[in-house]
Design an enzyme around this catalytic site. Structure first.
Site, PDB file in Angstrom:
ATOM      1  N   ILE A   8       0.865  -1.164   0.000  1.00  0.00           N
ATOM      2  CA  ILE A   8       0.000   0.000   0.000  1.00  0.00           C
ATOM      3  C   ILE A   8       0.911   1.226   0.000  1.00  0.00           C
ATOM      4  O   ILE A   8       1.831   1.302   0.823  1.00  0.00           O
ATOM      5  CB  ILE A   8      -0.915  -0.025   1.241  1.00  0.00           C
ATOM      6  CG1 ILE A   8      -1.798  -1.274   1.187  1.00  0.00           C
ATOM      7  CG2 ILE A   8      -1.754   1.237   1.338  1.00  0.00           C
ATOM      8  CD1 ILE A   8      -2.532  -1.572   2.470  1.00  0.00           C
ATOM      9  N   ASN A  10       0.823   4.285   1.043  1.00  0.00           N
ATOM     10  CA  ASN A  10       0.983   5.150   2.213  1.00  0.00           C
ATOM     11  C   ASN A  10       1.515   4.416   3.437  1.00  0.00           C
ATOM     12  O   ASN A  10       1.660   5.009   4.502  1.00  0.00           O
ATOM     13  CB  ASN A  10      -0.328   5.871   2.549  1.00  0.00           C
ATOM     14  CG  ASN A  10      -1.436   4.922   2.922  1.00  0.00           C
ATOM     15  OD1 ASN A  10      -1.357   3.722   2.666  1.00  0.00           O
ATOM     16  ND2 ASN A  10      -2.485   5.445   3.522  1.00  0.00           N
ATOM     17  N   CYS A  11       1.853   3.149   3.300  1.00  0.00           N
ATOM     18  CA  CYS A  11       2.431   2.363   4.393  1.00  0.00           C
ATOM     19  C   CYS A  11       3.896   2.781   4.585  1.00  0.00           C
ATOM     20  O   CYS A  11       4.681   2.770   3.636  1.00  0.00           O
ATOM     21  CB  CYS A  11       2.331   0.875   4.063  1.00  0.00           C
ATOM     22  SG  CYS A  11       3.219  -0.202   5.191  1.00  0.00           S
ATOM     23  N   ASP A  12       4.257   3.150   5.813  1.00  0.00           N
ATOM     24  CA  ASP A  12       5.626   3.600   6.089  1.00  0.00           C
ATOM     25  C   ASP A  12       6.668   2.537   5.750  1.00  0.00           C
ATOM     26  O   ASP A  12       7.745   2.859   5.243  1.00  0.00           O
ATOM     27  CB  ASP A  12       5.775   4.015   7.550  1.00  0.00           C
ATOM     28  CG  ASP A  12       5.073   5.328   7.853  1.00  0.00           C
ATOM     29  OD1 ASP A  12       4.806   6.106   6.910  1.00  0.00           O
ATOM     30  OD2 ASP A  12       4.798   5.582   9.040  1.00  0.00           O
ATOM     31  N   LYS A  15       7.127   2.418   2.056  1.00  0.00           N
ATOM     32  CA  LYS A  15       7.897   3.596   1.636  1.00  0.00           C
ATOM     33  C   LYS A  15       9.387   3.385   1.889  1.00  0.00           C
ATOM     34  O   LYS A  15      10.225   3.692   1.029  1.00  0.00           O
ATOM     35  CB  LYS A  15       7.421   4.847   2.383  1.00  0.00           C
ATOM     36  CG  LYS A  15       6.073   5.350   1.945  1.00  0.00           C
ATOM     37  CD  LYS A  15       5.693   6.563   2.793  1.00  0.00           C
ATOM     38  CE  LYS A  15       4.287   7.012   2.530  1.00  0.00           C
ATOM     39  NZ  LYS A  15       3.901   8.139   3.400  1.00  0.00           N
TER      40      LYS A  15
END
Length: 114
Positions: A8, A10-12, A15
């Site tokens: 996903i 926006n998952c840290d 990223k």
């Protein structure tokens, strides 16, 4: 071939993984669970490669919000697969499919191929 990062955006952790791969000069394809869904055939490969206990994220918000009966029903790969297909966010991220065929789960660059 390039690694494929599943997760996903926006998952840290996703990223971090994408940034690390880019910093290593590795062009990675990204598969967004939210937009593209969970590929059932790939999920079978991941389950075979790493096991359902590794792949299922029982620490995440999505898991904690599931009904207790649903949580209790997850006892093997088949029941875990059903939950992961229904709720993509219960899959620990990122899942990376390496060109060699190896599958890794989570941000573990020390275990990734160089």
């Amino acid at each position: 071939m390039h690694p494929i990062v599943y997760g996903i955006p926006n998952c840290d952790t996703v990223k971090k993984a994408r940034t690390w791969l880019n910093d290593q000069g590795l062009q990675a394809e990204f598969h967004d669970f939210k937009k593209q869904g969970v590929p059932a055939e790939s999920l079978d490969l991941w389950l075979a490669a790493v096991g359902w206990e590794t792949l299922l994220n029982r620490k995440g918000t999505t898991w904690r919000k599931l009904e207790p009966a649903v949580q209790a029903s997850v006892t093997d790969a088949l029941s875990a697969k059903a939950v992961m297909l229904a709720q993509a966010s219960t899959i620990k991220r990122p899942v990376i499919a390496w060109p060699s065929g190896r599958i890794t789960v989570g941000f573990t660059p020390e275990a990734w191929p160089a």
